[in-house]
Design a protein around this motif. Structure first.
Motif, PDB file in Angstrom:
ATOM      1  N   GLN A   3     -10.730  -8.314  21.187  1.00 47.58           N
ATOM      2  CA  GLN A   3     -10.222  -7.441  20.132  1.00 47.58           C
ATOM      3  C   GLN A   3      -9.838  -8.233  18.889  1.00 47.58           C
ATOM      4  O   GLN A   3     -10.181  -7.847  17.766  1.00 47.58           O
ATOM      5  N   LYS A   4      -9.144  -9.330  19.082  1.00 49.26           N
ATOM      6  CA  LYS A   4      -8.683 -10.141  17.956  1.00 49.26           C
ATOM      7  C   LYS A   4      -9.857 -10.664  17.133  1.00 49.26           C
ATOM      8  O   LYS A   4      -9.868 -10.564  15.902  1.00 49.26           O
ATOM      9  N   LEU A   5     -10.868 -11.202  17.808  1.00 46.29           N
ATOM     10  CA  LEU A   5     -12.016 -11.771  17.100  1.00 46.29           C
ATOM     11  C   LEU A   5     -12.777 -10.694  16.322  1.00 46.29           C
ATOM     12  O   LEU A   5     -13.215 -10.932  15.189  1.00 46.29           O
ATOM     13  N   LEU A   6     -12.941  -9.526  16.918  1.00 43.36           N
ATOM     14  CA  LEU A   6     -13.661  -8.454  16.232  1.00 43.36           C
ATOM     15  C   LEU A   6     -12.874  -7.918  15.045  1.00 43.36           C
ATOM     16  O   LEU A   6     -13.451  -7.603  13.994  1.00 43.36           O
ATOM     17  N   LYS A   7     -11.569  -7.811  15.182  1.00 41.37           N
ATOM     18  CA  LYS A   7     -10.743  -7.345  14.072  1.00 41.37           C
ATOM     19  C   LYS A   7     -10.771  -8.337  12.913  1.00 41.37           C
ATOM     20  O   LYS A   7     -10.847  -7.937  11.741  1.00 41.37           O
ATOM     21  N   ILE A   8     -10.732  -9.621  13.226  1.00 37.78           N
ATOM     22  CA  ILE A   8     -10.837 -10.642  12.175  1.00 37.78           C
ATOM     23  C   ILE A   8     -12.155 -10.493  11.433  1.00 37.78           C
ATOM     24  O   ILE A   8     -12.208 -10.552  10.200  1.00 37.78           O
ATOM     25  N   TYR A  35      -3.755 -10.316   1.306  1.00 40.57           N
ATOM     26  CA  TYR A  35      -3.913  -9.515   2.520  1.00 40.57           C
ATOM     27  C   TYR A  35      -4.944 -10.149   3.465  1.00 40.57           C
ATOM     28  O   TYR A  35      -4.772 -10.144   4.692  1.00 40.57           O
ATOM     29  N   TYR A  36      -6.010 -10.652   2.901  1.00 40.11           N
ATOM     30  CA  TYR A  36      -7.073 -11.283   3.692  1.00 40.11           C
ATOM     31  C   TYR A  36      -6.525 -12.483   4.466  1.00 40.11           C
ATOM     32  O   TYR A  36      -6.801 -12.648   5.664  1.00 40.11           O
ATOM     33  N   LEU A  37      -5.750 -13.328   3.803  1.00 44.95           N
ATOM     34  CA  LEU A  37      -5.164 -14.491   4.469  1.00 44.95           C
ATOM     35  C   LEU A  37      -4.195 -14.070   5.577  1.00 44.95           C
ATOM     36  O   LEU A  37      -4.192 -14.634   6.671  1.00 44.95           O
ATOM     37  N   LEU A  38      -3.390 -13.056   5.298  1.00 47.56           N
ATOM     38  CA  LEU A  38      -2.453 -12.570   6.306  1.00 47.56           C
ATOM     39  C   LEU A  38      -3.183 -11.986   7.507  1.00 47.56           C
ATOM     40  O   LEU A  38      -2.758 -12.150   8.658  1.00 47.56           O
ATOM     41  N   SER A  39      -4.295 -11.294   7.249  1.00 46.14           N
ATOM     42  CA  SER A  39      -5.031 -10.656   8.348  1.00 46.14           C
ATOM     43  C   SER A  39      -5.657 -11.684   9.281  1.00 46.14           C
ATOM     44  O   SER A  39      -5.824 -11.417  10.476  1.00 46.14           O
ATOM     45  N   LYS A  40      -5.999 -12.847   8.783  1.00 47.60           N
ATOM     46  CA  LYS A  40      -6.561 -13.897   9.638  1.00 47.60           C
ATOM     47  C   LYS A  40      -5.501 -14.458  10.573  1.00 47.60           C
ATOM     48  O   LYS A  40      -5.806 -14.894  11.689  1.00 47.60           O
ATOM     49  N   LYS A  77      -1.902  -6.733  13.661  1.00 54.66           N
ATOM     50  CA  LYS A  77      -0.956  -6.047  12.775  1.00 54.66           C
ATOM     51  C   LYS A  77      -1.673  -5.449  11.577  1.00 54.66           C
ATOM     52  O   LYS A  77      -1.489  -4.263  11.254  1.00 54.66           O
ATOM     53  N   TRP A  78      -2.508  -6.258  10.915  1.00 53.18           N
ATOM     54  CA  TRP A  78      -3.122  -5.799   9.670  1.00 53.18           C
ATOM     55  C   TRP A  78      -4.257  -4.817   9.915  1.00 53.18           C
ATOM     56  O   TRP A  78      -4.554  -3.982   9.061  1.00 53.18           O
ATOM     57  N   TRP A  79      -4.855  -4.869  11.093  1.00 52.79           N
ATOM     58  CA  TRP A  79      -5.833  -3.844  11.454  1.00 52.79           C
ATOM     59  C   TRP A  79      -5.145  -2.484  11.578  1.00 52.79           C
ATOM     60  O   TRP A  79      -5.615  -1.479  11.047  1.00 52.79           O
ATOM     61  N   THR A  80      -4.015  -2.466  12.247  1.00 51.76           N
ATOM     62  CA  THR A  80      -3.263  -1.226  12.401  1.00 51.76           C
ATOM     63  C   THR A  80      -2.827  -0.670  11.044  1.00 51.76           C
ATOM     64  O   THR A  80      -2.923   0.535  10.787  1.00 51.76           O
ATOM     65  N   ILE A  81      -2.381  -1.558  10.166  1.00 51.35           N
ATOM     66  CA  ILE A  81      -1.883  -1.139   8.861  1.00 51.35           C
ATOM     67  C   ILE A  81      -3.000  -0.617   7.963  1.00 51.35           C
ATOM     68  O   ILE A  81      -2.839   0.391   7.258  1.00 51.35           O
ATOM     69  N   ARG A  82      -4.183  -1.251   8.014  1.00 55.56           N
ATOM     70  CA  ARG A  82      -5.183  -1.021   6.979  1.00 55.56           C
ATOM     71  C   ARG A  82      -6.447  -0.295   7.446  1.00 55.56           C
ATOM     72  O   ARG A  82      -7.299   0.034   6.621  1.00 55.56           O
TER      73      ARG A  82
END
Length: 311
Positions: free
Chosen positions: A250-255, A278-283, A288-293
């Motif tokens: 899941q983590k790798l696909l979300k990244i 946002y891009y740097l934070l999502s990495k 978290k950032w997948w859920t938010i965005r």
């Protein structure tokens, strides 16, 4: 007495008629293990295609051309070809690429020796066709967790062989999308038990400048980055929604999906400091950032222009 297994090759085709014969020849159509070469045409508009296709069928008894009157994209057409294939193994390749000599039989035999139900090979770009003879043998490795390995190594090229049974289990490509690459890899990886992989050059893209302009034309999907980014994002979104994956997967696909958004912004000259932040934070924290965005990103990709969406 040993069992004889057969191979079906599936090629999806759109306006590549002048290059198709070279691709067919590279498959060694007289190979005894090769049962059929299924060419699924996606409503080609080239005026010469009817005569070219008829000539190929007459010249090569194993060639079966499926003619369609509507243009749905390679994902749908690849499924169409895979679903009618009769071989024990299915091999998928782009209709304007070239396969290394003797590779079909090598792949199938090594899959049987290693008890693998899925194979992916390396696809490379070359300028000189004679380079295909430099790789007579494959150096391979076997992977017991195919999906995780494929996600980690971004394996998605159209150089793939699978057993007929896992093709049927996978249900093929995501037909709500136009391009097949990422969807095919994820769907097959999710049901495969053991992967045979090689970094040895196996399928070749011939980079001939004049040929690219005159025979491949200017309508290649690789030129439409909006289409690529749209299909990449929704392939991952749908796959995450429809499969039970472990945390690493899941983590790798979300990244990757979040990075695809940033790449799309750059291509369209819409990047800014806020989005880069946002891009740097999502990495660092993709969950978290997948859920938010995710809903915002769905809306963004849904509104991209110059994107084909199969009906």
């Amino acid at each position: 007495m040993s069992t004889v297994f057969s191979i079906s090759v599936v090629l999806t085709h759109f306006n590549k008629g002048p290059l198709l014969q070279r691709t067919i020849e590279s498959l060694q159509p007289d190979l005894s293990e090769l049962l059929e070469i299924i060419v699924v045409d996606d409503a080609s508009t080239d005026p010469s295609w009817p005569s070219v296709s008829s000539q190929l069928e007459q010249q090569y008894p194993k060639v079966k051309i499926i003619r369609n009157t509507d243009n749905k994209g390679p994902a749908s057409r690849l499924n169409q070809g895979g679903d009618i294939a009769q071989g024990d193994y299915l091999f998928f390749m782009d209709a304007d690429d070239v396969l290394a000599p003797n590779r079909l039989k090598q792949i199938m035999e090594q899959m049987q020796t290693e008890s693998c139900d899925l194979f992916y090979g390396n696809k490379v770009k070359i300028h000189d066709l004679t380079e295909i003879n430099k790789y007579p043998l494959m150096n391979t490795c076997t992977i017991n967790q195919p999906l995780t390995y494929m996600i980690q190594h971004n394996i998605m090229e159209m150089c793939v062989m699978c057993s007929k049974s896992i093709w049927q289990k996978s249900q093929g490509c995501n037909t709500s999308l136009f391009i097949q690459d990422e969807s095919l890899a994820l769907q097959l990886g999710a049901v495969a038990q053991k992967l045979l992989f090689t970094e040895t050059a196996t399928v070749f893209v011939i980079l001939d400048t004049s040929e690219t302009k005159t025979k491949r034309g200017n309508n290649r999907l690789s030129q439409n980055l909006n289409q690529q980014h749209h299909d990449m994002f929704f392939t991952i979104y749908d796959f995450l929604s429809n499969h039970e994956l472990d945390q690493t997967q899941q983590k790798l696909l979300k990244i990757k999906a979040l990075s695809t958004y940033w790449k799309s912004l750059k291509v369209r000259n819409q990047q800014n400091l806020k989005e880069f932040f946002y891009y740097l934070l999502s990495k660092r924290n993709p969950d978290k950032w997948w859920t938010i965005r995710v809903q915002e990103l769905k809306k963004y990709f849904s509104q991209l222009d110059q994107v084909r969406r199969p009906q």
